[in-house]
Write an enzyme that holds these catalytic residues in place. Structure first.
Site, PDB file in Angstrom:
ATOM      1  CE1 TYR A 194      -4.105  -1.443  -0.389  1.00 55.70           C
ATOM      2  CE2 TYR A 194      -3.495  -2.835   1.471  1.00 55.70           C
ATOM      3  CZ  TYR A 194      -4.335  -2.548   0.410  1.00 55.70           C
ATOM      4  OH  TYR A 194      -5.396  -3.345   0.152  1.00 55.70           O
ATOM      5  CD  GLU A 208      -2.080 -30.483   7.726  1.00 55.65           C
ATOM      6  OE1 GLU A 208      -1.775 -31.690   7.744  1.00 55.65           O
ATOM      7  OE2 GLU A 208      -2.696 -29.945   6.792  1.00 55.65           O
ATOM      8  CG  ASP A 263      -5.007 -33.671   7.693  1.00 55.73           C
ATOM      9  OD1 ASP A 263      -5.210 -34.041   8.863  1.00 55.73           O
ATOM     10  OD2 ASP A 263      -5.566 -32.688   7.160  1.00 55.73           O
TER      11      ASP A 263
END
Lengths: 366, 804
Positions: free
Chosen positions: A101, A199, A251
């Site tokens: 920005y 995770e 996972d």
């Protein structure tokens, strides 16, 4: 430059200005201004045997003012160097998003960034060229770092002075928030036996609720998807400085294996920092495809993109070990994937009472 | 039925008589009135354009023939009842006696059959305009003429007697030069009143403008009620080359013309006729044509081979009766040897051979072998020769058919063909048509009985092989007068002429504008950014030579809206009507213009953009689609050449457009880089605290530019100009330093010119790619200098005048 600057800040500033000096010399010699960078692609990462991590290879790409595109990039680089040098000068810091920005306010329209990914990438480029880490430029990411829970006492330098924190006793349920620059932390003392990186937030909460950190003297580090640099840096320091074994629990799908990959081997995007961020000794707990079979976990079928990702991993130099080729081959075979939470099908305590102790014992951590 | 037939007959007679009775001669005026659409006078608007066109063509021809650069003045003014058209040229002027020839009878053009490129072939002549004026206004045409070196001008009034179609001079006066309306010292001025209007102003202007493009050597001025149009002569434009008239080419005549030529020729023999009345026909070509004619007209004779076991000497001896036996043996041996030597022999050849042998034998032995004996011998030998026709036919048939055909089929076919010859008559003479018929029938029968197929190609091959084996007959062709009366024979001659290769006609009869002059013409008429023109080599269509030229002008002031402007010309005359029917339009529409960087919506049709495309077809006979001669007919040879000419010019346009586009991109790049580099340099200067840095060297390198830099020595007295070429190719740069004090130590490679207290020091170094040159001189330290560089495109040039 004021005298309050640390030597690190001065060095970072000098390294940045060296880039500007280089451009100046090129102009003065009548050369075409240019900047060389390693090619940032899967084909250009190599295993560094000394450091035991994956780093960029020799393939270089040159960004030069010979093209309009290149000239714009260099101009933006110079403006960014100017901004960073000024920031260091003033002892301030800013986020990557703020940089994007802020560029809107630059008087030269050609120097403004088109989107944040452009400015993010440029900061990484400057890291590579200058050899100075983003953190030392005082640039931080927008998202907050992950959290740590475990028997660890540390001291953090904050803007409001040094704080001593114990990561079980002095923190709430959420744990200790890792600062953007973990190098501001000093480890004081620990009772921990190992580090367990998790995770998902759900699984972290389950472990904390079940008191796993207490029971097994584990430092539980929440990765929260693809881990931020700060998380990876902290993990590495826990391993290197406290000599703790690091384990990763995710996972059972190809995307999660990449999470392990970036903890253990380093990511392609930040291979220039592998030596600083990667923990090559990190071990993968699961969920392994083998676990899906062994524990008969509830599963989902692999999607097309899962299969593609697995196949791409088979070609990834980081996954060329017997373990991974075997496990990925098995997963493609059974055509199934499972989440960490799938272990709850055997009861809420199954993961802490059975699965983890079994796996960790198998791996020689317990 | 019968009764009805007779009734009908009666009726027909009645109608014919009635028609005959109603026939009467029609006057020229009536003819004109009925055919004015054909002649280009169907409306007042178009009539005016046609009249201008005829008069201007005439004027251009008159001046060019006299070797004068044409200066044509056209004035149209509106009167109370009529328009007045004045066309004036600076030609040699005309005399009383020439007037009927020039303004003569309608459709009495002398050029009508001339094989020479000329404008006159184009229209129907000025006479039609004269007649149109007379018929619509009732006034005579006023002609004023002054010949070169004459002190006075003559004014004639001309009318055409519409009953006799004869021009008449109704008044003739001599006026002094001072009183003459003529603008120059010589020339012709035609003034005619006619019923007209200016509705076709666009076409009129187009005509004048287009005429100027293809006649860059002419100055043309038009004054009309709505304004004026002036086309100046292109610089260095010269008169078109003079053309020769050529004889017709054997490939370019039609049957009617050929019969007419046969009837009118002074030659008795066909050979003489061909050589004297056609171009490119010598004795060899004439012989070739006559042989071809014999084949067409008389057919060929099959050659037969004597059977291997035939005792020809015995056959001959038997045929000779009541002659000395020894002498007969000599004769017989001569005949037999000659036949064996000939291998295979046709009846006519056999007759000649026997006659020769008889003469030889008579010389040797003194015994005469007369005609009767010869005829007997010929008949006997012929019987021997033709005893096994099948064997002779089998050879060519076997060769001509493919290996797939089994032997039985081939043999069957050969047997049947041989049978046709056997029943065909004594001479074994057949035309090609009959031969084809033999093969066809034999093949049909063979196919039917042998259950095999013999295709079209196989039949044709067999017929070709047999035809090749046959002998052209020695019969003399009919003489020219006989041919003139025999339409079929004349048709055979025409076919023979077409079948023989004849060298292309000479092109001295053509006068192309030539590419450079064409480009000059475009330059004078269009203010464009780019011009290209191409002139093709001459080619032939139907015996008439032709040359196609094309030109393109692009950009500049040319209207960029809609399709390109297409200008069509035939023999230097603009075609302004019927664009859609013209071969030129078709060819241009079929070219993929996108390949040449022009936009073409839908990928076909005329391209779009600010371009003018012109096509000029010059020929001794430009084929038009109709009598009004507004559109070129779709003749494949001409279309192919139009395409090649246009593509040639378009290729140049393409490279121009590509270059321009890359220059434009380069300019854009330079603009952006020029913006970025100084900002970047300023920033790094600030950051490093080392101050400003010059980017021009870097910039020149990036843009592959030519960089010219001035540096002065520390004392300011030595000036060094450094020319760096960062491109790949070599450049010739003109470098001029304008100095306010007299320079010293200037090398031999430079020139110094003083002008108004300033000194122009000029170099022209040639700098190779990636190389540099240094030019030095000395001057007072206080002197001011200013660099001026040319010879390099602005986009590629960076001039840096550092002042130290």
């Amino acid at each position: 430059m004021s005298e309050t600057h640390t030597s690190d800040e001065t060095e970072a500033r000098d390294q940045l200005l060296a880039i500007a000096e280089q451009f100046y010399d090129q102009f003065a010699d009548g050369d075409i201004p240019r900047m060389s960078l390693p090619t940032r692609s899967k084909s250009n990462i190599e295993y560094d045997e000394d450091a035991d991590v994956w780093v960029y290879g020799d393939s270089q790409s040159t960004r030069s003012a010979n093209s309009v595109r290149g000239a714009r990039k260099l101009l933006k680089s110079v403006y960014t160097v100017d901004f960073l040098a000024q920031q260091l000068d003033e002892g301030r810091s800013s986020t990557l998003r703020e940089l994007y920005y802020l560029s809107e306010s630059w008087d030269e329209a050609e120097a403004q960034f088109n989107d944040q990914s452009e400015s993010d990438k440029l900061v990484e480029d400057l890291e590579i060229v200058s050899g100075v880490k983003r953190e030392d430029f005082h640039m931080r990411p927008e998202e907050s770092g992950a959290k740590v829970m475990g028997p660890l006492r540390l001291r953090e330098q904050t803007r409001r002075g040094d704080r001593e924190i114990h990561c079980q006793e002095d923190v709430g349920q959420g744990g200790y928030q890792i600062p953007n620059n973990p190098d501001t932390i000093d480890f004081l003392d620990t009772d921990a036996d190992f580090v367990l990186c998790v995770e998902t937030g759900g699984m972290r909460d389950r472990l904390v609720e079940n008191g796993f950190d207490d029971d097994y003297n584990a430092i539980v580090v929440h990765l929260g998807g693809q881990p931020a640099r700060a998380t990876r840096r902290l993990t590495k320091r826990l391993h290197d400085e406290l000599d703790l074994p690091v384990t990763v629990f995710t996972d059972g799908d190809p995307w999660s294996y990449r999470i392990y990959g970036s903890v253990a081997y380093g990511s392609i995007k930040s291979a220039h920092l592998s030596e600083y961020l990667a923990t090559p000794q990190a071990q993968f707990i699961g969920i392994r495809p083998q676990d899906i079979v062994d524990y008969d976990l509830p599963t989902d079928p692999l999607s097309d993109s899962d299969v593609n990702a697995l196949e791409s991993e088979l070609e990834d130099p980081r996954f060329q070990s017997d373990f991974w080729t075997e496990q990925i081959g098995l997963q493609l075979d059974i055509d199934k994937k499972a989440e960490q939470q799938a272990l709850a099908s055997r009861g809420l305590d199954f993961v802490t009472d059975t699965y983890l102790p079994e796996r960790l014992a198998e791996m020689g951590v317990l | 039925m019968t009764s009805f037939q007779s009734t009908l007959d009666d009726d027909e007679d009645g109608i014919a008589e009635e028609l005959a009775a109603s026939q009467r001669e029609i006057s020229v005026a009536e003819f004109f009135e009925k055919n004015k659409h054909m002649l280009g006078f169907d409306s007042g608007a178009r009539g005016l354009v046609t009249a201008v066109k005829e008069a201007v063509d005439n004027a251009l021809d008159a001046t060019e023939e006299a070797g004068i650069l044409p200066d044509i003045y056209v004035e149209i003014s509106e009167g109370r009842d009529y328009y007045t058209l004045i066309v004036e040229d600076n030609g040699p002027g005309i005399t009383n006696a020439q007037i009927p020839k020039i303004f003569g009878k309608l459709l009495y053009g002398s050029r009508f059959h001339a094989r020479e490129q000329s404008r006159g072939q184009q229209g129907i002549g000025i006479s039609a305009a004269v007649l149109y004026s007379q018929l619509t206004s009732g006034k005579p045409v006023r002609i004023e003429s002054r010949t070169q070196d004459s002190e006075t001008a003559n004014v004639y009034e001309l009318i055409i007697d519409t009953d006799t179609n004869e021009p008449e001079i109704s008044a003739e006066t001599e006026v002094s030069a001072a009183k003459s309306d003529l603008r120059g010292t010589h020339g012709t001025r035609i003034e005619m009143a006619l019923d007209a209007n200016m509705r076709a102003r666009g076409q009129l202007h187009d005509y004048i403008k287009h005429t100027a493009v293809v006649n860059p050597h002419a100055r043309i001025e038009l004054q009309e009620p709505g304004g004026e149009l002036k086309s100046e002569r292109a610089e260095e434009a010269s008169l078109p080359a003079e053309t020769d008239e050529i004889l017709p080419h054997p490939h370019g005549v039609e049957l009617g013309t050929l019969i007419k030529m046969l009837a009118e020729t002074d030659s008795h023999s066909v050979s003489g006729f061909l050589q004297s009345e056609f171009t490119r026909v010598g004795s060899k070509t004439a012989t070739g044509i006559i042989d071809a004619f014999r084949d067409e007209h008389f057919g060929r004779e099959m050659r037969w081979r004597p059977p291997a076991d035939a005792d020809l000497e015995a056959t001959v001896a038997d045929a000779v009766a009541n002659k000395d036996a020894t002498h007969t043996a000599v004769f017989a041996r001569t005949v037999a040897d000659a036949v064996r030597d000939a291998d295979s022999i046709a009846p006519a050849e056999l007759g000649a051979l026997v006659a020769d042998a008889a003469a030889d034998a008579q010389d040797d032995t003194g015994t005469s072998f007369g005609e009767t004996v010869q005829a007997n011998v010929v008949a006997a030998v012929r019987d021997a020769l033709t005893s096994d026709r099948v064997a002779d036919v089998l050879g060519p048939v076997d060769e001509a058919t493919t290996v797939q055909k089994d032997d039985a089929t081939v043999r069957g076919l050969a047997e049947r063909i041989a049978a046709k010859f056997e029943s065909g008559g004594d001479t074994d003479r057949v035309t090609r048509d009959t031969l084809d018929e033999y093969v066809f029938r034999a093949a049909e029968n063979t196919a039917e009985y042998a259950d095999a197929t013999i295709g079209e190609t196989a039949r044709e091959n067999v017929a070709d092989a047999l035809w090749a084996r046959m002998a052209t007959v020695p019969d003399d062709p009919p003489n020219t007068s006989a041919l003139a009366d025999d339409r079929d024979a004349a048709s055979d001659l025409l076919a023979a002429m077409a079948s023989v290769n004849v060298m292309a006609p000479p092109t001295s009869c053509l006068s192309p504008i030539e590419a450079d002059q064409l480009e000059a013409g475009l330059r004078t008429e269009f203010d464009a950014d780019f011009y290209a023109a191409a002139t093709r080599d001459a080619d032939v269509h139907g015996g008439d030579p032709f040359i196609v030229e094309a030109g393109i002008a692009y950009g500049g002031d040319i209207d960029s809206e809609g399709g390109v402007q297409l200008m069509r010309f035939a023999n230097r005359v603009p075609l302004v009507y019927q664009r859609g029917a013209c071969a030129t339009t078709d060819v241009l529409g079929d070219i993929g213009w996108r390949n040449y960087n022009l936009s073409q919506p839908g990928g076909s049709g005329l391209p779009q953009g600010p371009a003018v495309i012109m096509v000029h077809v010059a020929s001794t006979n430009v084929p038009f689609t109709s009598e009004s001669k507004d559109a070129i007919a779709n003749v494949p040879e001409i279309e192919a050449e139009i395409e090649l000419a246009v593509r040639e010019a378009a290729r140049e346009l393409k490279s121009f457009l590509q270059k321009r586009q890359s220059m434009r991109k380069r300019q854009q790049k330079q603009d952006v880089i020029m913006d970025i580099l100084p900002t970047m340099a300023e920033k790094v200067g600030e950051l490093t605290g080392r101050g400003g840095v010059d980017v021009s060297d870097s910039l020149a390198r990036i843009m592959n530019n030519v960089l010219v830099e001035r540096a002065r020595s520390d004392d300011g007295q030595t000036v060094t100009l450094r020319v760096e070429n960062h491109g790949t190719g070599s450049v010739d740069v003109d470098v001029t330093d304008i100095v306010s004090a007299e320079p010293d130590g200037v090398g031999d490679d430079a020139s110094v010119v003083a002008m108004d207290d300033e000194y122009f020091v000029k170099w022209t170094p040639a700098v190779a790619g990636d190389d540099a040159a240094e030019l030095t001189y000395s001057v007072d330290a206080d002197a001011d200098c200013e660099l001026s560089v040319s010879g390099v495109a602005d986009a590629r040039l960076t001039v840096s005048e550092a002042d130290t």
